[in-house]
Design a protein around this motif. Structure first.
Motif, short mmCIF file in Angstrom:
data_model
loop_
_atom_site.label_atom_id
_atom_site.label_comp_id
_atom_site.label_asym_id
_atom_site.label_seq_id
_atom_site.Cartn_x
_atom_site.Cartn_y
_atom_site.Cartn_z
N UNK A 10 9.07 6.01 3.08
CA UNK A 10 7.79 5.32 2.93
C UNK A 10 6.97 6.05 1.87
N UNK A 11 6.66 5.36 0.80
CA UNK A 11 5.83 5.90 -0.28
C UNK A 11 4.40 5.45 -0.03
N UNK A 12 3.50 6.41 0.22
CA UNK A 12 2.13 6.10 0.62
C UNK A 12 1.18 6.99 -0.16
N UNK A 55 0.70 10.11 -4.84
CA UNK A 55 1.60 9.50 -3.87
C UNK A 55 2.49 10.57 -3.23
N UNK A 56 2.92 10.29 -1.99
CA UNK A 56 3.92 11.10 -1.32
C UNK A 56 4.93 10.18 -0.65
N UNK A 57 6.15 10.67 -0.55
CA UNK A 57 7.21 9.91 0.11
C UNK A 57 7.65 10.63 1.37
N UNK A 58 7.58 9.93 2.48
CA UNK A 58 8.00 10.45 3.78
C UNK A 58 9.37 9.86 4.11
N UNK A 59 10.27 10.67 4.65
CA UNK A 59 11.63 10.22 4.96
C UNK A 59 11.87 10.37 6.46
N UNK A 86 19.09 0.87 5.58
CA UNK A 86 18.57 1.87 4.64
C UNK A 86 17.43 1.19 3.91
N UNK A 87 16.19 1.63 4.17
CA UNK A 87 15.00 0.90 3.72
C UNK A 87 14.10 1.82 2.90
N UNK A 88 13.58 1.27 1.81
CA UNK A 88 12.56 1.94 1.02
C UNK A 88 11.31 1.08 1.02
N UNK A 89 10.14 1.67 1.37
CA UNK A 89 8.89 0.91 1.46
C UNK A 89 7.84 1.56 0.57
N UNK A 90 7.00 0.70 -0.02
CA UNK A 90 5.89 1.16 -0.88
C UNK A 90 4.61 0.51 -0.38
N UNK A 91 3.68 1.34 0.12
CA UNK A 91 2.41 0.85 0.64
C UNK A 91 1.35 0.92 -0.46
N UNK A 122 2.67 -4.59 0.99
CA UNK A 122 3.84 -3.78 1.31
C UNK A 122 5.03 -4.33 0.54
N UNK A 123 5.69 -3.47 -0.21
CA UNK A 123 6.87 -3.85 -0.99
C UNK A 123 8.06 -3.08 -0.44
N UNK A 124 9.18 -3.77 -0.22
CA UNK A 124 10.32 -3.10 0.38
C UNK A 124 11.66 -3.53 -0.19
N UNK A 125 12.63 -2.64 -0.05
CA UNK A 125 14.02 -2.90 -0.39
C UNK A 125 14.87 -2.39 0.76
#
Length: 794
Positions: A253-255, A311-315, A67-72, A79-82
Motif C-alpha cells: 500500500x503506497x500512502x 510517500x511510503x509503501x507498507x508491505x 498479489x496486490x499493489x494499491x496507491x491511495x 484508490x488505484x490498484x493492480x
C-alpha cells in the motif's frame, strides 16, 4: 444555516419478507408435526458432506492467491490498484469461466445491484434533503473502473460486468487440479461512508482537515465455487455480506508518508516505515503484557497538523485468509501487546488504532478487549491461529481477517456514558469474534446471515459474560428476545431466510439464533454436551465452507441429542414460545390468601447499567469456582463505572416513583390445616406454537422449593395440550413456570399459579393479575449529564 421546510419527500422502506418452508407431515392433527425429522428439508448427504455433519471423504474447495499493489491518492480520494490472482480449481468440474465480485459498484448510481426499495410521499422534508428526480439516472462517479484484464502473458481476457459481478471467460476450460493466473488493473473514487453508508470509505474530521480510511471490499475478489451451489454470484446489495475463498495474500500500500497503516496479516517492513522510536516501542510491545503506545497521542496530534506530500509503501502478508482489509490515516494512535493462546501456544499481537477523539476509551479498553476476545473464543471454538488481531476505531462496526472497524468516542471533556463504554466493548468483542465466524469457519454470509452473525453473537455473549458478570448483554439471554417474538406474524420471517429479504434484520440474524444456541446450551442440552458439540463443529469446519445442515447435523452427531424439533421450530418457523398454565386441579381444599397491597419504590435515572434480572448464565458463572472475570483480575479495567456499579462511586440524580404489583401471600392459619398428601394436576396449553421444555418451580407453604423439568418431548403426542400430576406431602403455595425465564416465553402473566384455597379447579388467569416486568431498557445519555460528569470523575 436554517433549513427551509418543503412539502415533498421520498422515503425508503424495508425489504419484503420471505418465508422459508416448514414442511408439516400431519397439519390436521394435534401431533406428528413438531417432532418429525427434518427429512427432505435438509439436503441429502453425499461424498462431499456427510450425514454426520462433517466434511465428506471427497470434500473439496477452491483457492485464490493474491498479489496486490494499491496507491491511495488522498487529494483525489481515489484508490488505484493492480492485482495478480492465481486461482486453483480443486473441484471435479471443468470451469469455462470464473466470477469475481466488484463490491464498490454498489456505490454507483448506474452499476449497483438494482434492489430498489419502496418509497412514499412524506408530508414534509428539508430543501437539503430534496433532490429533483433525474431520468435517466446519471452516473455519480462511484464504482469500479476496470483499466485492464489480462492473462499471465498480458493477453486481454474477455469479461462481462453484470452490476456488482464480473465474469471472466477463460481461453480454455480449467480442469481439476489446474490453476489460472490473471491480472486486473482498476481504480475507484473512495466514498464518504459517513454520508453514503457502506463498510469501506473515508471519514473526514473537519476540525483538523484529515481523513480516516477504512479500505474494505476494495479489490476485485473471487467468488466461491462450491459443491452445494456452484458459483455464489448473487448480487451485492449492501446488506448480505460475503462468500469468499481462502488463499495467501501479499499486499503493498503506497500512502502519504505521515499515514499509519494497519491491515490483515503482518507488516513486513516496519523497519522502513516507522521511526526508530516507534520501531523500538513495537519491539517492546511484542513482549508486553500491557498495551504499549507504538505511535503516541502526541505524535498523532502533531501528524494531524502537517499533510506530507512524501510517500511510503507498507508491505503486508497474510496466509490462509479469505479476505484482506486495511486502514490508513495520519490521525492514528497505535498501541499493542502480546497475547498467548493457551490451547495452541500461539503468540498473537493484539493491537488497536484510534484517533484522539477515542483516546479516553480505546487506550483503556480496546487492546485488552481484543486479547480477552481471542482467548475466550479459543476456549469455546478453536485456538486462534493467526499472528495478529486488531481493532480500529472508525465510528462503525465491521469485520475482516485479523482486523475490524469499531466505534467508541468520548465527550470532548474526556468523559463517556456507560452505554458508550459497554457498546464499545461489545462491538469490539463482536467484530474481533468474527475472526472465528465467518473468517475461519467460513459460512456463506450472502445467503445465510445468521450463520456468521448469529453464531458470533452467541459466542460474543459468552465472552461478555467472562469480561464482567454484570455486563448488560442485550443479545443471548432468552428473556431479551421476547419483544421480537411477540410481533405479529406478518412482521416476522424464519431465521432460515435469505439475508436480503429480512425485515427485522437485527433480531432475525443476530438475536434469535444467538438466543436459540444459548437455550440449547443452558436449558436443553446442558453446557457439557453443548460445548463439546459446538467445538466439534468449529474444528470440523475451520478453513472450510459450512452450510446450515452441517451445523445442525454436527450438533446432534456429537451430543447424541435429537434436535430436529428445535431446528424446525426455532430456525424454520416463526411461532413464539407461550406455554401457559391453563388450570390446576387440586385433590384437597385450596389455601386462602390475603392480598398484599402494591408498594411504591424510588429509583433514579442513570443508575448503574447492570441487568435487573440475574439470568441463569450469570448465576452459574458466579458459582463456578473455575470461572474468572477479566475485570476482577485487571485493576486497570476497573474504571469509574466498575466502581459505580458496585456502589463505590455515587452520582446525584433525580428520583422517580414506581409501583411494585400486589402479591398474594398465603394466610398463616391455612398452612396448618392440611398435613396429608395433596395431588396437583397441572394442565398446560401451548398457546404460542413453539414447543419447549416445561420447567417448574414449586414453592411450598414452609418456604421450601422443589424444581422439575420435563423435556420438550412431553409434547410429542399432543403438541397443544399436556398435563402433569404431582403428589406432595405438604401444601403448595405457588407453581411458577419457567422461573428463570430461560425459554423466551412471550407472556409470563400466564406462567404463575397461586393456591387461593378454593376447592376443585382453579384458574390463575381469571383470579390473579400478578404482573412480572422485564428488565428496563437502558441506553446512552443522549446529551444528558452522565454519572461520570455528575461525580466529577474522568
Amino acid at each position: 444555516m436554517k433549513l427551509k421546510v418543503v412539502i415533498l419527500s421520498l422515503s425508503v422502506f424495508a425489504y419484503a419478507g420471505f418465508t422459508a418452508q416448514n414442511i408439516q407431515n400431519n397439519p390436521g392433527s394435534n401431533h406428528g408435526n413438531k417432532f418429525e425429522q427434518l427429512g427432505t428439508i435438509l439436503p441429502t448427504p453425499n461424498i462431499y458432506r456427510a450425514a454426520s455433519g462433517a466434511p465428506g471423504h471427497a470434500y473439496w474447495q477452491n483457492r485464490a492467491d493474491y498479489n496486490i499493489t494499491a496507491y491511495l491518492d488522498e487529494d483525489k480520494r481515489n484508490l488505484k490498484g493492480t492485482e495478480t490472482v492465481t486461482y486453483y480449481n480443486n473441484s471435479p468440474d471443468e470451469l469455462d469461466y470464473i466470477w469475481l465480485q466488484l463490491d464498490e459498484n454498489e456505490h454507483s448510481s448506474i452499476r449497483n445491484a438494482g434492489y430498489d426499495n419502496s418509497s412514499v410521499l412524506r408530508p414534509s422534508t428539508t430543501d437539503q434533503q430534496l433532490k429533483v428526480t433525474e431520468l435517466p439516472v446519471k452516473d455519480n462517479g462511484y464504482g469500479v473502473t476496470l483499466e485492464k484484464v489480462t492473462d499471465a502473458s498480458g493477453s486481454p481476457l474477455k469479461y462481462t460486468v453484470n452490476k456488482t459481478m464480473m465474469r471472466i471467460d477463460l481461453p480454455k476450460g480449467l480442469k481439476k487440479g489446474e490453476k489460472f493466473v490473471f491480472k486486473v488493473d482498476w481504480n475507484y473514487n473512495i466514498s464518504n461512508r459517513m454520508k453514503m453508508g457502506g463498510r469501506g470509505g473515508y471519514e473526514n474530521f473537519p476540525e483538523d482537515g484529515n481523513d480516516l480510511y477504512t479500505m474494505a471490499q476494495w479489490y476485485p475478489r473471487m467468488c466461491v465455487y462450491s459443491d452445494f451451489q456452484g458459483w455464489q454470484n448473487h448480487q451485492f446489495t449492501g446488506r448480505g455480506e460475503f462468500a469468499l475463498v481462502f488463499g495467501n495474500y501479499k499486499v503493498t500500500m503506497n500512502v502519504p508518508a505521515d499515514h499509519i497503516v494497519g491491515g490483515t496479516g503482518e507488516c513486513k517492513n516496519y523497519d522502513q516505515v516507522l521511526t526508530s522510536d516507534q520501531l523500538s516501542r513495537y519491539r517492546k510491545a511484542e513482549n508486553a503484557s500491557e498495551p504499549i503506545e507504538i505511535v503516541t497521542l502526541d505524535e498523532a496530534k502533531k501528524a494531524e497538523k502537517n499533510h506530507s506530500k512524501q510517500r511510503k509503501t507498507w508491505v503486508f502478508e497474510a496466509n490462509d485468509v479469505r479476505d484482506f482489509a486495511w486502514t490508513s490515516s495520519r490521525k492514528f494512535v497505535w498501541d499493542g501487546m502480546r497475547v498467548t493462546i493457551p490451547e495452541n501456544n500461539n503468540k498473537v499481537m493484539a493491537m488497536s488504532f484510534y484517533p484522539k477523539e477515542s483516546y479516553g476509551l480505546y487506550r483503556k479498553f480496546s487492546t485488552k478487549a481484543v486479547a480477552h476476545t481471542i482467548k475466550t473464543y479459543s476456549e469455546f471454538t478453536i485456538p486462534y491461529p493467526y499472528p495478529v488481531a486488531q481493532s480500529v476505531e472508525a465510528a462503525s462496526g465491521m469485520e475482516y481477517p485479523m482486523i475490524c472497524f469499531n466505534f467508541g468516542r468520548t465527550e470532548k471533556d474526556g468523559t463517556y456514558s456507560e452505554g458508550t463504554k459497554n457498546g464499545m466493548i461489545g462491538v469490539i468483542i463482536h467484530e474481533v469474534g468474527h475472526n472465528f465466524f465467518p473468517m475461519i469457519i467460513n459460512s456463506d454470509e450472502r445467503q445465510w446471515a445468521w450463520m456468521d452473525e448469529g453464531l458470533n453473537t452467541f459466542t460474543e455473549y459468552l465472552t461478555e459474560e467472562k469480561w464482567d458478570n454484570k455486563f448488560p448483554s442485550k443479545r443471548g439471554p432468552a428473556w431479551t428476545i421476547v419483544d421480537y417474538m411477540k410481533l405479529p406474524k406478518d412482521q416476522l420471517e424464519p431465521i432460515m431466510s435469505n439475508s436480503e429479504n429480512i425485515v427485522q434484520y437485527g433480531p432475525n440474524a443476530y438475536s434469535k439464533p444467538a438466543t436459540g444456541l444459548n437455550i440449547l446450551r443452558e436449558t436443553i442440552m446442558g453446557r457439557e454436551l453443548f460445548d463439546k458439540a459446538f467445538k466439534t463443529y468449529a474444528k470440523r469446519w475451520a478453513f472450510k465452507h459450512p452450510e446450515p445442515a452441517d451445523l445442525f447435523r454436527t450438533m446432534e452427531d456429537a451430543s447424541g441429542e435429537d434436535l430436529d424439533w428445535f431446528w424446525r421450530g426455532w430456525f424454520y418457523g416463526t411461532d413464539p414460545v407461550d406455554i401457559a398454565i391453563d388450570k390446576v386441579t387440586v385433590a384437597t381444599p385450596n389455601l386462602e390468601t390475603n392480598p398484599k397491597a402494591a408498594e411504591e419504590i424510588k429509583y433514579q435515572v442513570d443508575k448503574p447499567l447492570v441487568n435487573s434480572f440475574e439470568d441463569l448464565s450469570k448465576i452459574r458463572n458466579r458459582e463456578d469456582k473455575n470461572t474468572t472475570f477479566y475485570v476482577d483480575q485487571d485493576k486497570e479495567a476497573q474504571d469509574f463505572y466498575y466502581r459505580y456499579d458496585r456502589g463505590q462511586e455515587k452520582a446525584s440524580t433525580k428520583e422517580y416513583t414506581t409501583k411494585v404489583d400486589a402479591t398474594l401471600p398465603l394466610d398463616a392459619k391455612d398452612k396448618e390445616k392440611f398435613k396429608n398428601i395433596t395431588a396437583y394436576q397441572i394442565d398446560f396449553v401451548n398457546k404460542g406454537g413453539l414447543v419447549m421444555p416445561i420447567i417448574l418451580e414449586f414453592t411450598f407453604e414452609d418456604g421450601s422449593k422443589l424444581y422439575d423439568k420435563s423435556s420438550a418431548q412431553i409434547w410429542r403426542l399432543n403438541e397443544q395440550k399436556v398435563s402433569k400430576t404431582y403428589y406432595f406431602d405438604k401444601k403448595l403455595k405457588s407453581i411458577q413456570l419457567d422461573p428463570m425465564r430461560e425459554t423466551a416465553d412471550i407472556d409470563t402473566n400466564n406462567n404463575l399459579w397461586t393456591n387461593n384455597g378454593s376447592s376443585g379447579e382453579t384458574s390463575k388467569f381469571q383470579l390473579f393479575k400478578q404482573k412480572q416486568e422485564g428488565a428496563p431498557v437502558r441506553g446512552s445519555s443522549n446529551g444528558k449529564v452522565n454519572p461520570m460528569q455528575a461525580a466529577g470523575k474522568i
